[in-house]
Design an enzyme around this catalytic site. Structure first.
Site, mmCIF file in Angstrom:
data_model
loop_
_atom_site.group_PDB
_atom_site.id
_atom_site.type_symbol
_atom_site.label_atom_id
_atom_site.label_comp_id
_atom_site.label_asym_id
_atom_site.label_seq_id
_atom_site.Cartn_x
_atom_site.Cartn_y
_atom_site.Cartn_z
ATOM 1 N N GLU A 82 0.697 -1.383 0.391
ATOM 2 C CA GLU A 82 -0.058 -0.079 0.342
ATOM 3 C C GLU A 82 0.561 1.560 -0.163
ATOM 4 O O GLU A 82 2.059 1.079 0.539
ATOM 5 C CB GLU A 82 -0.725 -0.088 1.275
ATOM 6 C CG GLU A 82 -1.738 -1.302 1.132
ATOM 7 C CD GLU A 82 -2.892 -1.532 2.665
ATOM 8 O OE1 GLU A 82 -3.270 -2.401 2.719
ATOM 9 O OE2 GLU A 82 -2.450 -0.223 3.040
ATOM 10 N N PHE B 127 -6.652 3.163 5.430
ATOM 11 C CA PHE B 127 -5.782 1.556 5.547
ATOM 12 C C PHE B 127 -6.051 0.358 5.825
ATOM 13 O O PHE B 127 -5.548 -1.099 6.256
ATOM 14 C CB PHE B 127 -4.632 1.721 5.179
ATOM 15 C CG PHE B 127 -4.102 2.369 6.490
ATOM 16 C CD1 PHE B 127 -3.713 1.904 7.576
ATOM 17 C CD2 PHE B 127 -3.666 3.736 6.626
ATOM 18 C CE1 PHE B 127 -3.448 2.326 8.941
ATOM 19 C CE2 PHE B 127 -2.799 3.582 7.996
ATOM 20 C CZ PHE B 127 -2.939 3.512 9.125
ATOM 21 N N LYS C 216 7.540 -1.129 6.258
ATOM 22 C CA LYS C 216 7.639 0.605 5.481
ATOM 23 C C LYS C 216 8.860 0.401 4.989
ATOM 24 O O LYS C 216 9.661 -0.160 5.074
ATOM 25 C CB LYS C 216 7.740 1.921 5.922
ATOM 26 C CG LYS C 216 7.988 2.111 7.273
ATOM 27 C CD LYS C 216 8.096 3.336 8.278
ATOM 28 C CE LYS C 216 9.174 3.310 9.343
ATOM 29 N NZ LYS C 216 8.818 4.062 10.248
ATOM 30 N N LYS D 121 2.820 4.497 1.016
ATOM 31 C CA LYS D 121 2.927 5.102 2.693
ATOM 32 C C LYS D 121 2.607 6.559 1.549
ATOM 33 O O LYS D 121 3.509 7.758 1.218
ATOM 34 C CB LYS D 121 4.646 4.834 2.609
ATOM 35 C CG LYS D 121 5.244 5.556 3.822
ATOM 36 C CD LYS D 121 4.307 4.590 5.324
ATOM 37 C CE LYS D 121 4.425 5.909 6.731
ATOM 38 N NZ LYS D 121 4.300 7.498 6.740
ATOM 39 N N GLU E 224 -4.900 8.072 7.118
ATOM 40 C CA GLU E 224 -4.367 9.304 7.457
ATOM 41 C C GLU E 224 -4.881 9.974 6.966
ATOM 42 O O GLU E 224 -6.046 9.596 5.682
ATOM 43 C CB GLU E 224 -2.222 9.160 6.355
ATOM 44 C CG GLU E 224 -1.704 7.774 7.170
ATOM 45 C CD GLU E 224 -0.303 8.325 6.428
ATOM 46 O OE1 GLU E 224 0.505 8.758 6.889
ATOM 47 O OE2 GLU E 224 0.186 7.634 5.619
ATOM 48 N N ARG F 153 -1.058 10.383 10.502
ATOM 49 C CA ARG F 153 -1.944 9.800 10.732
ATOM 50 C C ARG F 153 -3.190 9.648 11.919
ATOM 51 O O ARG F 153 -3.075 10.780 12.877
ATOM 52 C CB ARG F 153 -0.945 8.534 11.955
ATOM 53 C CG ARG F 153 -1.514 7.019 12.472
ATOM 54 C CD ARG F 153 -0.940 6.033 11.024
ATOM 55 N NE ARG F 153 -1.809 4.210 11.987
ATOM 56 C CZ ARG F 153 -1.053 3.426 12.220
ATOM 57 N NH1 ARG F 153 0.699 4.013 12.527
ATOM 58 N NH2 ARG F 153 -1.346 2.693 12.707
ATOM 59 N N ARG G 256 5.080 -2.747 17.622
ATOM 60 C CA ARG G 256 6.547 -3.122 15.939
ATOM 61 C C ARG G 256 6.312 -4.198 15.624
ATOM 62 O O ARG G 256 7.587 -4.842 16.594
ATOM 63 C CB ARG G 256 6.852 -2.027 16.001
ATOM 64 C CG ARG G 256 8.115 -1.441 14.753
ATOM 65 C CD ARG G 256 9.246 -0.869 14.985
ATOM 66 N NE ARG G 256 8.751 0.490 15.439
ATOM 67 C CZ ARG G 256 8.556 1.609 15.797
ATOM 68 N NH1 ARG G 256 8.420 1.688 13.993
ATOM 69 N NH2 ARG G 256 8.687 2.525 16.413
#
EC number: 6.5.1.1
Length: 507
Positions: A209, A295, A372, A211, A260, A216, A366
Site C-alpha cells: 500500500e 488503510f 515500510k 505510504k 492518514e 496518522r 511494532r
C-alpha cells in the site's frame, strides 16, 4: 505513599541495565500503592503525567525552584494534585499562579525530589522504564498474565488505568477490557526494510500500500457521534470537520478506522507535510482542506476485527470506505510490489507499506507484519540539543544534535538516546524561528553556544546512509543528514533505534 519512595525506585531502576531487575523494582513499588496513587505513579515513572503538559517549561521550573527541604514529607497524591492545579490555571495571571504554586510546593521537596519533579514534568526520566518494562512490572505486581495486561493497555490506550484495574480489579474485569468505540487504541506500527522485495521475503503474500506523506488518524463513529484522534491519541475532532463529514456519510453505524489525512494541491498531488501539519494543528478550520485515506478497520457495527486476518479487514474496509481507501495491491510477486512502490513515488508519496495478508491488528506494537519501505532513507530521531547559529543565522538556534533511541541500553542508558550526528541542513527560516522560540522552553542546561533540551522532540531526518565513527558512542555517524520535518504527531518513545541505524552498515 511518600514521593521519596517513588524517587528511590527510579534511582534503583536507572542504576541497572537488567530488565529483570527493573521489573522487580517497579513491581515492588506498584504492589504497595493505594488505588488512587497507581495511575499518577505510572505517569510519573514514564515522564508522562496523566494531566499532560501543564504549561511549565525548564525556565519556569528553574525560576520557581527554591532551597530544598531537609526531610521528605510530600506524597504521590500531593504531586498529582499540584499538576491538577497547574493544568487548570488559565487566563490573565496564570503564569504567576503557576510560579507561585510551584514555588510553594518545591519548597517542601528535598533536593532529590526537586530533581524528580523537574524530570517528570519535562518528560526526561531516563530510567529505562519504558512502557514495555513497566507493563511487565504491572503484570508481576498484580500476578496477571503479561499478554492480558499488554492487550488491556493497548486497547484502552492508558497504562495507568490498566495498572489500576490489574492491581485492584478482578481477573475477569481485566480480561473484559476490549475495543470501545469512542476510546482510542494504540496504533499498530511498522518496521523498516531497504526494498519492497526484502519486505516481501519477510511477509510472504502481502497488501502493498502507498505510504502517504500525511498525518496518522484514528476515526471512531458511534451512531451520529464521530471523534478523530492522532497517533498519540489526542482528540482533534474539532480541527478536522472535513474528515468528520466523510465518515458521517459512510454506510455504517459504528466503526473504527485507521488511516492518514493530508492536503492535496489543485492537481490532486500531496502538498508538503508541513502544510498538512499546519492545518492539522489549527484550532479553527483553514482554507487548506484535509482528505482522509483509510488503510484498516478495527470494528464495524458491533463486530471487533482486531484478531481477524488483514484479508478479512480489507474486504470490510472496501465495503465501508472503498472510495477513501489508500491505494495498493495484494501480491506475492516482487515485481508487482516494486511497481506499486514506483507508482507511489511518482504520485508524490513517501513509498509503500508491505503488510502480511494473514496478520491481525497488533495495537501498539511494532513487528514484522507491517514493513515500510522508503526509497530515500528517512529516520525519526530525537533532538538532544541545538547550537546558536552565526552569520545569517546569528540569533537563531540552528545546528541540531540528533539522537537515536537505545531501548536496551546497549550503548548507554536503557531507554535513553544515543547521539548519532548533527545537522543544520534543510532548516527553513520558519523552522529556525520555531525552534528558537520552543527549545528554550524545554531547556535542561546550556552553555554559551549550545542549548541542551529534554529529549521529547522528534524530527524526521533524511540521510544517504551511515558510516562507522568513533566520535559517537553508538559507533556510527549519519551521512549527509538533512531535516525533512518535525514530527509533532509522534512521541520520542517511537523514534528509530540505534540498532536500526547500525543495520545500515550491513546493507
Amino acid at each position: 505513599m511518600l514521593l521519596d519512595a517513588l524517587v528511590n525506585t527510579t534511582d534503583a531502576v536507572a542504576s541497572t541495565r537488567s530488565r529483570l531487575a527493573k521489573v522487580e523494582a517497579l513491581a515492588g513499588l506498584l504492589a504497595q500503592l493505594e488505588p488512587d496513587e497507581i495511575a499518577p505513579a505510572v505517569g510519573f515513572l514514564l515522564g508522562k503525567p496523566r494531566q499532560g503538559r501543564v504549561g511549565v517549561g525548564w525556565r519556569g521550573l528553574s525560576a520557581a525552584m527554591g532551597a530544598p527541604a531537609a526531610e521528605s514529607s510530600l506524597t504521590i497524591a500531593d504531586l498529582d494534585a499540584l499538576l491538577d492545579r497547574l493544568a487548570e490555571a488559565s487566563g490573565a495571571g496564570s503564569a504567576g499562579d503557576r510560579s507561585r504554586e510551584l514555588g510553594e510546593f518545591t519548597a517542601l521537596a528535598t533536593e532529590r525530589e526537586q530533581d524528580f519533579i523537574t524530570r517528570a514534568l519535562l518528560g526526561d526520566m531516563r530510567t529505562g522504564a519504558l512502557e514495555g518494562v513497566l507493563t511487565d512490572a504491572v503484570a508481576r505486581a498484580a500476578d496477571r498474565p503479561g499478554d492480558v495486561v499488554r492487550r488491556a493497555a493497548m486497547l484502552s490506550g492508558d497504562l495507568g488505568e490498566t495498572a489500576r484495574l490489574a492491581l485492584t480489579g478482578t481477573a475477569e474485569e481485566l480480561d473484559a477490557v476490549g475495543l470501545v468505540v469512542g476510546r482510542p487504541v494504540l496504533p499498530m506500527l511498522a518496521a523498516t526494510a531497504a526494498s519492497t522485495s526484502a519486505a516481501l521475503e519477510t511477509t510472504g503474500e502481502a497488501s502493498v500500500e502507498y505510504k502517504l506523506d500525511g498525518a496518522r488518524i484514528q476515526v471512531h463513529r458511534a451512531g451520529d457521534e464521530i471523534r478523530v484522534f492522532t497517533r498519540s491519541l489526542a482528540d482533534i475532532t474539532h480541527r478536522v470537520p472535513e474528515v468528520v463529514e466523510v465518515v458521517r456519510n459512510l454506510p455504517v453505524r459504528d466503526v473504527i478506522l485507521d488511516g492518514e489525512t493530508l492536503s492535496l494541491d489543485e492537481d490532486g498531488a500531496p502538498r508538503p507535510f508541513q502544510e498538512t501539519m499546519s492545518r492539522f494543528g489549527a484550532d479553527a478550520a483553514r482554507e487548506t482542506v484535509l482528505h482522509p485515506w483509510f488503510f484498516d478497520i478495527l470494528h464495524v457495527d458491533g463486530r471487533d476485527l482486531l484478531d481477524e486476518p488483514l484479508s478479512t479487514r480489507l474486504a470490510e474496509l472496501e465495503r465501508v470506505a472503498g472510495a477513501h481507501r489508500i491505494p495498493g495491491e495484494v501480491t506475492a510477486d516482487p515485481e508487482v510490489a516494486e511497481r506499486v512502490s514506483r507508482d507511489a513515488i511518482e504520485a508524490g508519496q513517501e513509498g509503500v507499506v508491505v503488510k502480511a495478508i494473514g496478520s491481525p491488528y497488533a495495537a501498539g506494537r511494532r513487528g514484522s507484519s507491517w514493513i515500510k519501505v522508503k526509497p530515500v532513507h528517512t529516520f525519526d530521531l530525537v533532538v538532544l540539543a541545538s547550537e546558536w547559529g552565526y552569520g545569517r543565522r546569528k540569533g537563531w538556534l540552528s545546528n541540531l544534535h540528533l539522537g537515536a533511541l537505545d531501548p536496551t541500553g546497549e550503548f548507554g542508558e536503557p531507554g535513553g538516546y544515543v547521539m548519532v550526528g548533527k545537522t543544520f541542513k534543510g532548516l527553513t527560516d520558519e523552522l529556525l524561528r520555531w525552534q528558537t522560540e520552543y527549545f528554550p522552553q524545554i531547556e535542561v542546561r546550556s552553555s554559551a553556544g549550545t542549548v541542551w533540551v529534554a529529549p521529547t522532540t522528534v524530527v524526521e531526518i533524511a540521510i544517504d546512509g551511515v558510516q562507522r565513527s568513533s566520535r559517537y558512542p553508538g559507533g556510527i555517524a549519519l551521512r549527509f543528514a538533512r531535516v525533512k520535518r518535525y514530527r509533532d504527531d509522534k512521541p520520542a518513545s517511537e523514534a528509530d533505534t540505534i540498532q536500526t541505524l547500525r543495520a545500515l552498515l550491513r546493507e
